[in-house]
Design an enzyme around this catalytic site. Structure first.
Site, PDB file in Angstrom:
ATOM      1  N   HIS A   1     100.918  37.207 -36.985  1.00  0.00           N
ATOM      2  CA  HIS A   1     101.106  38.443 -36.313  1.00  0.00           C
ATOM      3  C   HIS A   1     101.904  39.187 -36.942  1.00  0.00           C
ATOM      4  O   HIS A   1     103.032  38.618 -37.791  1.00  0.00           O
ATOM      5  CB  HIS A   1     101.641  38.052 -34.647  1.00  0.00           C
ATOM      6  CG  HIS A   1     101.875  39.181 -33.901  1.00  0.00           C
ATOM      7  ND1 HIS A   1     101.314  40.290 -33.650  1.00  0.00           N
ATOM      8  CD2 HIS A   1     102.986  39.896 -33.441  1.00  0.00           C
ATOM      9  CE1 HIS A   1     101.662  41.416 -32.365  1.00  0.00           C
ATOM     10  NE2 HIS A   1     102.982  40.904 -32.835  1.00  0.00           N
TER      11      HIS A   1
ATOM     12  N   ASN B   1      96.685  32.064 -35.074  1.00  0.00           N
ATOM     13  CA  ASN B   1      96.875  33.226 -35.747  1.00  0.00           C
ATOM     14  C   ASN B   1      98.419  34.315 -36.487  1.00  0.00           C
ATOM     15  O   ASN B   1      98.596  33.998 -36.144  1.00  0.00           O
ATOM     16  CB  ASN B   1      96.487  34.274 -34.322  1.00  0.00           C
ATOM     17  CG  ASN B   1      96.959  35.831 -34.418  1.00  0.00           C
ATOM     18  OD1 ASN B   1      96.255  36.430 -35.028  1.00  0.00           O
ATOM     19  ND2 ASN B   1      98.121  36.280 -33.549  1.00  0.00           N
TER      20      ASN B   1
ATOM     21  N   GLY C   1      91.366  42.454 -44.627  1.00  0.00           N
ATOM     22  CA  GLY C   1      90.986  41.241 -45.168  1.00  0.00           C
ATOM     23  C   GLY C   1      91.827  40.900 -45.954  1.00  0.00           C
ATOM     24  O   GLY C   1      91.540  39.674 -46.484  1.00  0.00           O
TER      25      GLY C   1
ATOM     26  N   MET D   1      91.403  42.002 -34.187  1.00  0.00           N
ATOM     27  CA  MET D   1      91.895  42.552 -33.857  1.00  0.00           C
ATOM     28  C   MET D   1      90.814  42.491 -32.209  1.00  0.00           C
ATOM     29  O   MET D   1      91.117  43.785 -31.359  1.00  0.00           O
ATOM     30  CB  MET D   1      92.078  44.518 -34.204  1.00  0.00           C
ATOM     31  CG  MET D   1      92.993  44.425 -35.730  1.00  0.00           C
ATOM     32  SD  MET D   1      94.229  43.556 -35.170  1.00  0.00           S
ATOM     33  CE  MET D   1      95.215  45.397 -34.507  1.00  0.00           C
ATOM     34  N   LYS D   2      90.272  41.658 -32.127  1.00  0.00           N
ATOM     35  CA  LYS D   2      89.624  41.811 -30.418  1.00  0.00           C
ATOM     36  C   LYS D   2      90.500  39.875 -29.225  1.00  0.00           C
ATOM     37  O   LYS D   2      90.886  39.115 -30.257  1.00  0.00           O
ATOM     38  CB  LYS D   2      88.486  41.268 -30.101  1.00  0.00           C
ATOM     39  CG  LYS D   2      87.739  42.522 -31.015  1.00  0.00           C
ATOM     40  CD  LYS D   2      87.413  43.303 -29.547  1.00  0.00           C
ATOM     41  CE  LYS D   2      86.239  44.266 -29.817  1.00  0.00           C
ATOM     42  NZ  LYS D   2      86.602  45.273 -29.298  1.00  0.00           N
ATOM     43  N   ILE D   3      90.852  40.390 -28.467  1.00  0.00           N
ATOM     44  CA  ILE D   3      90.983  39.451 -27.248  1.00  0.00           C
ATOM     45  C   ILE D   3      90.063  38.040 -27.163  1.00  0.00           C
ATOM     46  O   ILE D   3      89.297  38.555 -26.571  1.00  0.00           O
ATOM     47  CB  ILE D   3      91.474  39.799 -26.402  1.00  0.00           C
ATOM     48  CG1 ILE D   3      92.731  41.001 -26.512  1.00  0.00           C
ATOM     49  CG2 ILE D   3      92.147  38.904 -24.836  1.00  0.00           C
ATOM     50  CD1 ILE D   3      93.619  41.317 -25.923  1.00  0.00           C
ATOM     51  N   LEU D   4      90.512  36.878 -27.944  1.00  0.00           N
ATOM     52  CA  LEU D   4      89.401  35.688 -26.690  1.00  0.00           C
ATOM     53  C   LEU D   4      89.189  35.323 -25.225  1.00  0.00           C
ATOM     54  O   LEU D   4      90.886  35.360 -24.916  1.00  0.00           O
ATOM     55  CB  LEU D   4      89.615  34.514 -27.823  1.00  0.00           C
ATOM     56  CG  LEU D   4      89.556  35.034 -29.579  1.00  0.00           C
ATOM     57  CD1 LEU D   4      90.193  33.752 -30.071  1.00  0.00           C
ATOM     58  CD2 LEU D   4      88.017  34.948 -29.977  1.00  0.00           C
TER      59      LEU D   4
ATOM     60  N   ASN E   1      94.657  38.996 -45.749  1.00  0.00           N
ATOM     61  CA  ASN E   1      94.584  37.361 -46.096  1.00  0.00           C
ATOM     62  C   ASN E   1      93.643  36.272 -45.764  1.00  0.00           C
ATOM     63  O   ASN E   1      94.001  34.854 -46.044  1.00  0.00           O
ATOM     64  CB  ASN E   1      95.578  37.619 -44.049  1.00  0.00           C
ATOM     65  CG  ASN E   1      96.707  37.300 -44.002  1.00  0.00           C
ATOM     66  OD1 ASN E   1      97.600  37.116 -44.328  1.00  0.00           O
ATOM     67  ND2 ASN E   1      96.994  38.913 -43.201  1.00  0.00           N
TER      68      ASN E   1
END
Ligand code: GAR
Length: 187
Positions: free
Chosen positions: A107, A105, A14, A88-91, A16
């Site tokens: 990256h 996002n 966290g 770290m999950k895909i929506l 960021n």
């Protein structure tokens, strides 16, 4: 200035999130962080939400319809911007469509290079001369949405993964706020 109600999604440290909370205290910074969501109950970053009295929600992504619960919460709090800060999950495509152009996002690479995970190891393996970070819109393609801001640095001969991480994150703390300001700049 009417600030945009914003939700930050996290999964880990966290840093960021911490940086964006600090920036959002500035009168001229265009967002207010109204909600923090984590898919990891042990995410270190939760402490920043607690410390700053920002509502926090843990979401168990193994539960069916978990996105429905997120959507309810986002609507209730009139969230108009979602920032993925180490989430770290895909929506799902459905979720992305619902908030189209309002999810961004960060990256840790110079996209379109090194989408996905383990970016620093891959940067070293490919003997890149430069790397950095990217803030981009989220669309249905992994790390494939329109780029808002990038920041780069040149690798030094003895850089290890840990060095790249430190240098990249330093740039992330500049890039994320800059991208948010760019989004809402008039004209
Ligand atoms: C950041 O470096 C971010 O770029 C990366 O996770 C880190 C989170 O750090 N995101 C991804 O790799 C997304 N695919 P933080 O929790 O300290 O902000």
């Amino acid at each position: 200035m009417v600030k945009k109600n914003t939700c930050i999604f996290i999964s880990g440290k966290g840093s960021n999130l911490k940086n964006l909370i600090n920036k959002s205290r500035d009168y001229n910074f265009p967002i207010n962080i109204k909600l923090v969501i984590s898919n990891n109950v042990n995410a270190e970053g939760i402490k920043y939400a607690k410390k700053n009295s920002i509502p926090f929600m843990y979401i168990n992504t193994r539960v069916r319809n978990f996105e429905y619960r997120i959507i309810e919460e986002l609507k209730k709090r009139k969230i108009s911007l979602i920032c993925l800060a180490g989430y770290m999950k895909i929506l799902s495509n459905k979720f992305i469509k619902l908030f189209k152009n309002n999810i961004i996002n960060i990256h840790p690479s110079l996209l379109p290079k090194f989408k996905g995970l383990n970016t620093f190891a891959r940067v070293l393996k490919e003997k890149e001369i430069k790397t950095g970070c990217t803030v981009h819109f989220v669309n249905e393609k992994l790390d494939g949405g329109k780029i808002i801001t990038q920041k780069k640095f040149f690798l030094k001969p003895n850089d290890k993964e840990s060095d790249l991480k430190i240098k990249t994150q330093k740039l992330e703390y500049l890039a994320f706020p800059e991208a948010i300001i760019k989004l809402y700049r008039k004209g």
